[in-house]
Design an enzyme around this catalytic site. Structure first.
Site, PDB file in Angstrom:
ATOM      1  N   ILE A  31      -9.319  50.943  18.326  1.00 31.36           N
ATOM      2  CA  ILE A  31     -10.224  52.366  18.506  1.00 31.36           C
ATOM      3  C   ILE A  31      -9.541  52.838  19.033  1.00 31.36           C
ATOM      4  CG2 ILE A  31     -11.927  51.956  19.387  1.00 31.36           C
ATOM      5  CD1 ILE A  31     -13.566  53.428  17.115  1.00 31.36           C
ATOM      6  N   ASN A  83      -9.285  38.916  27.232  1.00 28.55           N
ATOM      7  CA  ASN A  83     -10.104  38.793  28.172  1.00 28.55           C
ATOM      8  C   ASN A  83     -11.635  38.273  28.052  1.00 28.55           C
ATOM      9  OD1 ASN A  83      -8.525  41.052  28.982  1.00 28.55           O
ATOM     10  ND2 ASN A  83      -9.072  42.459  27.498  1.00 28.55           N
ATOM     11  N   GLN A  90     -13.872  41.528  29.651  1.00 26.12           N
ATOM     12  CA  GLN A  90     -14.056  41.759  28.814  1.00 26.12           C
ATOM     13  C   GLN A  90     -15.347  42.436  28.045  1.00 26.12           C
ATOM     14  OE1 GLN A  90     -15.239  37.403  27.061  1.00 26.12           O
ATOM     15  NE2 GLN A  90     -15.410  38.305  25.013  1.00 26.12           N
ATOM     16  N   HIS A  96     -11.459  37.985  20.711  1.00 22.49           N
ATOM     17  CA  HIS A  96     -10.623  38.595  20.553  1.00 22.49           C
ATOM     18  C   HIS A  96      -8.782  38.648  21.000  1.00 22.49           C
ATOM     19  CE1 HIS A  96     -12.701  41.554  23.310  1.00 22.49           C
ATOM     20  NE2 HIS A  96     -11.748  41.687  22.687  1.00 22.49           N
ATOM     21  N   HIS A  98      -5.910  40.434  21.818  1.00 25.10           N
ATOM     22  CA  HIS A  98      -5.032  41.728  22.002  1.00 25.10           C
ATOM     23  C   HIS A  98      -3.521  41.843  21.539  1.00 25.10           C
ATOM     24  CE1 HIS A  98      -8.192  44.250  23.697  1.00 25.10           C
ATOM     25  NE2 HIS A  98      -8.274  43.260  24.682  1.00 25.10           N
TER      26      HIS A  98
HETATM   27  P1  5GP Z   1     -12.277  43.807  25.555  1.00 21.28           P
HETATM   28  O1  5GP Z   1     -12.082  44.759  26.700  1.00 21.28           O
HETATM   29  O2  5GP Z   1     -13.171  43.324  24.858  1.00 21.28           O
HETATM   30  O3  5GP Z   1     -10.586  42.955  25.359  1.00 21.28           O
HETATM   31  O4  5GP Z   1     -11.987  44.416  24.361  1.00 21.28           O
HETATM   32  C1  5GP Z   1     -12.447  45.613  23.012  1.00 21.28           C
HETATM   33  C2  5GP Z   1     -12.029  45.899  22.461  1.00 21.28           C
HETATM   34  O5  5GP Z   1     -12.250  46.576  21.745  1.00 21.28           O
HETATM   35  C3  5GP Z   1     -11.193  47.381  23.639  1.00 21.28           C
HETATM   36  O6  5GP Z   1      -9.599  47.869  23.893  1.00 21.28           O
HETATM   37  C4  5GP Z   1     -11.896  48.688  22.483  1.00 21.28           C
HETATM   38  O7  5GP Z   1     -10.654  50.199  22.273  1.00 21.28           O
HETATM   39  C5  5GP Z   1     -12.165  47.967  20.744  1.00 21.28           C
HETATM   40  N1  5GP Z   1     -13.199  48.942  20.195  1.00 21.28           N
HETATM   41  C6  5GP Z   1     -14.590  48.247  20.667  1.00 21.28           C
HETATM   42  N2  5GP Z   1     -14.989  49.049  19.804  1.00 21.28           N
HETATM   43  C7  5GP Z   1     -14.499  49.113  18.304  1.00 21.28           C
HETATM   44  C8  5GP Z   1     -14.412  49.127  17.096  1.00 21.28           C
HETATM   45  O8  5GP Z   1     -15.351  49.911  16.451  1.00 21.28           O
HETATM   46  N3  5GP Z   1     -13.278  49.442  16.484  1.00 21.28           N
HETATM   47  C9  5GP Z   1     -11.642  49.160  17.191  1.00 21.28           C
HETATM   48  N4  5GP Z   1     -10.648  49.350  16.161  1.00 21.28           N
HETATM   49  N5  5GP Z   1     -11.732  48.758  18.178  1.00 21.28           N
HETATM   50  C10 5GP Z   1     -12.858  48.315  19.344  1.00 21.28           C
END
Ligand code: 5GP
Ligand code: ZN
Length: 110
Positions: A31, A83, A90, A96, A98
């Site tokens: 997003i 992450n 994270q 997830h 990336h």
């Molecule tokens: P992290 O920081 O945990 O490695 O990555 C989380 C990722 O999830 C971030 O890049 C953030 O932009 C994405 N994200 C968080 N909420 C949503 C959502 O509701 N929809 C989508 N498509 N991505 C999300």
């Protein structure tokens, strides 16, 4: 996991457009993209982080699904990132992978 946003996405609760999906994983665009192509690949089942998955099939499928998206988008250079833990960045505690591509990336990561 009732309150997990990624569980809800995987369940189709937001009608998210999946670039790839199968019985174990789904892939969709981030997003808040950090690159022209920024895709998240997640297992349908809830695991907090990569170290909480002992199922080889799911770990393998995350990367194979990523590779399928790479092929689908015609990407040649890309980066996979997982992450793990707050200090590593994270923010969503449903594992997830990336997939980042479409711009030059620095090394070492910040
Ligand atoms: P992290 O920081 O945990 O490695 O990555 C989380 C990722 O999830 C971030 O890049 C953030 O932009 C994405 N994200 C968080 N909420 C949503 C959502 O509701 N929809 C989508 N498509 N991505 C999300
Ligand atoms: Zn979840």
């Amino acid at each position: 996991m009732g309150e997990c946003i990624f569980c809800k996405i995987a369940n189709g609760e937001f009608n998210t457009d999946f670039l790839y999906e199968d019985d174990l994983v789904v892939a969709f665009r981030d997003i808040e993209p950090q690159a022209p192509d920024h895709i998240l690949i997640i297992p349908r089942d809830h695991y907090i982080s990569i170290k909480d998955i002992s199922d080889e099939a799911i770990i393998g499928r995350l990367f194979l699904a990523g590779n399928k998206v790479v092929e689908q988008l015609g990407i040649s250079s890309f980066r996979y990132v997982i992450n793990t833990g707050k200090d590593a960045g994270q923010a969503v505690f449903h594992i997830h992978l990336h997939l980042l591509a479409g711009r030059k990336m620095g090394w070492p990561p910040g």
